[in-house]
Design a protein around this motif. Sequence first.
Motif, PDB file in Angstrom:
ATOM      1  N   ARG A 236      33.923  35.089  39.926  1.00  0.00           N
ATOM      2  CA  ARG A 236      34.397  34.576  41.028  1.00  0.00           C
ATOM      3  C   ARG A 236      33.723  33.208  41.505  1.00  0.00           C
ATOM      4  O   ARG A 236      34.343  32.903  42.646  1.00  0.00           O
ATOM      5  N   ASP A 237      32.632  32.667  41.138  1.00  0.00           N
ATOM      6  CA  ASP A 237      32.229  31.453  41.526  1.00  0.00           C
ATOM      7  C   ASP A 237      33.301  30.181  40.965  1.00  0.00           C
ATOM      8  O   ASP A 237      34.122  30.400  40.434  1.00  0.00           O
ATOM      9  N   SER A 238      32.801  29.163  41.794  1.00  0.00           N
ATOM     10  CA  SER A 238      33.786  28.037  41.609  1.00  0.00           C
ATOM     11  C   SER A 238      33.904  27.776  40.194  1.00  0.00           C
ATOM     12  O   SER A 238      35.176  27.245  39.576  1.00  0.00           O
ATOM     13  N   ASP A 239      32.900  27.891  39.440  1.00  0.00           N
ATOM     14  CA  ASP A 239      33.065  27.377  37.774  1.00  0.00           C
ATOM     15  C   ASP A 239      33.196  28.987  37.151  1.00  0.00           C
ATOM     16  O   ASP A 239      32.785  28.839  35.920  1.00  0.00           O
ATOM     17  N   GLY A 240      33.637  30.030  37.711  1.00  0.00           N
ATOM     18  CA  GLY A 240      33.494  31.356  36.935  1.00  0.00           C
ATOM     19  C   GLY A 240      34.505  31.491  35.990  1.00  0.00           C
ATOM     20  O   GLY A 240      35.437  30.704  35.831  1.00  0.00           O
ATOM     21  N   LEU A 241      34.496  32.691  35.497  1.00  0.00           N
ATOM     22  CA  LEU A 241      35.444  33.015  34.489  1.00  0.00           C
ATOM     23  C   LEU A 241      37.101  33.083  34.803  1.00  0.00           C
ATOM     24  O   LEU A 241      37.784  32.787  34.067  1.00  0.00           O
ATOM     25  N   TRP A 242      37.316  33.359  35.936  1.00  0.00           N
ATOM     26  CA  TRP A 242      38.715  33.638  36.294  1.00  0.00           C
ATOM     27  C   TRP A 242      39.284  31.984  36.637  1.00  0.00           C
ATOM     28  O   TRP A 242      40.492  31.951  36.856  1.00  0.00           O
ATOM     29  N   GLU A 243      38.213  31.094  36.651  1.00  0.00           N
ATOM     30  CA  GLU A 243      38.874  29.760  37.042  1.00  0.00           C
ATOM     31  C   GLU A 243      39.314  29.443  35.496  1.00  0.00           C
ATOM     32  O   GLU A 243      40.529  28.335  35.222  1.00  0.00           O
ATOM     33  N   SER A 244      39.046  30.282  34.276  1.00  0.00           N
ATOM     34  CA  SER A 244      39.335  29.511  33.065  1.00  0.00           C
ATOM     35  C   SER A 244      40.485  30.524  32.257  1.00  0.00           C
ATOM     36  O   SER A 244      41.251  30.268  31.749  1.00  0.00           O
ATOM     37  N   TYR A 245      40.431  31.903  32.771  1.00  0.00           N
ATOM     38  CA  TYR A 245      41.442  32.693  32.269  1.00  0.00           C
ATOM     39  C   TYR A 245      42.043  33.545  33.433  1.00  0.00           C
ATOM     40  O   TYR A 245      41.584  33.988  34.405  1.00  0.00           O
ATOM     41  N   PRO A 246      43.681  33.442  33.612  1.00  0.00           N
ATOM     42  CA  PRO A 246      44.179  34.245  34.638  1.00  0.00           C
ATOM     43  C   PRO A 246      43.960  35.969  34.399  1.00  0.00           C
ATOM     44  O   PRO A 246      43.927  36.251  33.623  1.00  0.00           O
ATOM     45  N   ILE A 247      43.490  36.346  35.804  1.00  0.00           N
ATOM     46  CA  ILE A 247      43.269  37.677  35.851  1.00  0.00           C
ATOM     47  C   ILE A 247      44.259  38.889  35.083  1.00  0.00           C
ATOM     48  O   ILE A 247      43.990  39.482  34.335  1.00  0.00           O
ATOM     49  N   HIS A 248      45.707  38.477  35.281  1.00  0.00           N
ATOM     50  CA  HIS A 248      46.704  39.071  34.755  1.00  0.00           C
ATOM     51  C   HIS A 248      46.931  39.046  33.191  1.00  0.00           C
ATOM     52  O   HIS A 248      47.586  39.922  32.648  1.00  0.00           O
ATOM     53  N   GLU A 249      45.955  38.278  32.786  1.00  0.00           N
ATOM     54  CA  GLU A 249      45.975  37.879  31.123  1.00  0.00           C
ATOM     55  C   GLU A 249      45.021  38.737  30.232  1.00  0.00           C
ATOM     56  O   GLU A 249      44.961  39.181  29.195  1.00  0.00           O
ATOM     57  N   LEU A 250      44.131  39.119  31.165  1.00  0.00           N
ATOM     58  CA  LEU A 250      42.930  39.619  30.511  1.00  0.00           C
ATOM     59  C   LEU A 250      42.030  41.029  31.232  1.00  0.00           C
ATOM     60  O   LEU A 250      41.439  41.729  30.531  1.00  0.00           O
ATOM     61  N   ALA A 251      42.373  41.213  32.525  1.00  0.00           N
ATOM     62  CA  ALA A 251      41.750  42.397  32.981  1.00  0.00           C
ATOM     63  C   ALA A 251      42.599  43.281  33.570  1.00  0.00           C
ATOM     64  O   ALA A 251      42.254  44.057  34.893  1.00  0.00           O
ATOM     65  N   THR A 252      43.873  43.671  33.267  1.00  0.00           N
ATOM     66  CA  THR A 252      44.619  44.685  33.615  1.00  0.00           C
ATOM     67  C   THR A 252      45.071  45.768  32.270  1.00  0.00           C
ATOM     68  O   THR A 252      44.968  44.891  31.263  1.00  0.00           O
TER      69      THR A 252
END
Length: 234
Positions: A23-39
Amino acid sequence: MKKTIVVFTGAGISAESGLRTFRDSDGLWESYPIHELATKNAFERNPKLVLSFYNQRKVAAKKAQPNKAHIALAELEDVYDVVIITQNVDDLHERAGSSKVIHLHGQLNRAQSSVESSIIYDWDKRIEIGQHCELNSQLRPNIVWFGEPVMYLEEARKHIKSAYKVLGVGSSLSVQPAASLLNKAPFRAEKILVSLEIKGKVPFGYKFMRGKAASIVPVICKNWRELGVSGGCK
């Protein structure tokens, strides 16, 4: 009988060991959309992509080493009964020496059935397409994805309700329902929160110490250990 200290840890403590947060500014969700990886839907739609992502995270977690904060928390067990409640999916607490760790969001070094979440295996290697559980369903990461229930929440709540002291480390308190556990700490318990930042207000009764876990936590633990020895907390 040792008094109980409950420690609630978030991504910040692992970040200081070199693991990227979400969730940081350079965190993993900046690189990968949540709906593509964590559902669950993402896994059903593209299991190869999801497994590749978590296999990469597993490699990164293996390479990371416990930092001074992890080690200091483990050393508290000399004097106290220490329960770690963590949002993190790495095993840095265990490798530092902590013996009681509750993983609310799962563990990277485990795999589970994709049809029955109670079927879980120790799984230190990669998870590949075609690897099945005993029910013949594809294995998936033992990770709590969005929309899935948090693990061991009631057990964690019981520990924090009876704690002698509570220490929150490296959490922005933005992930619910896990973050709400801090509000269950006893009124008379000493309560400290160490983090670079938090979302919203500091929970009632907590002393907020802004900074890095590896710098601040060892000092807190040293003071508590000395207090425990002199005060007969065993």
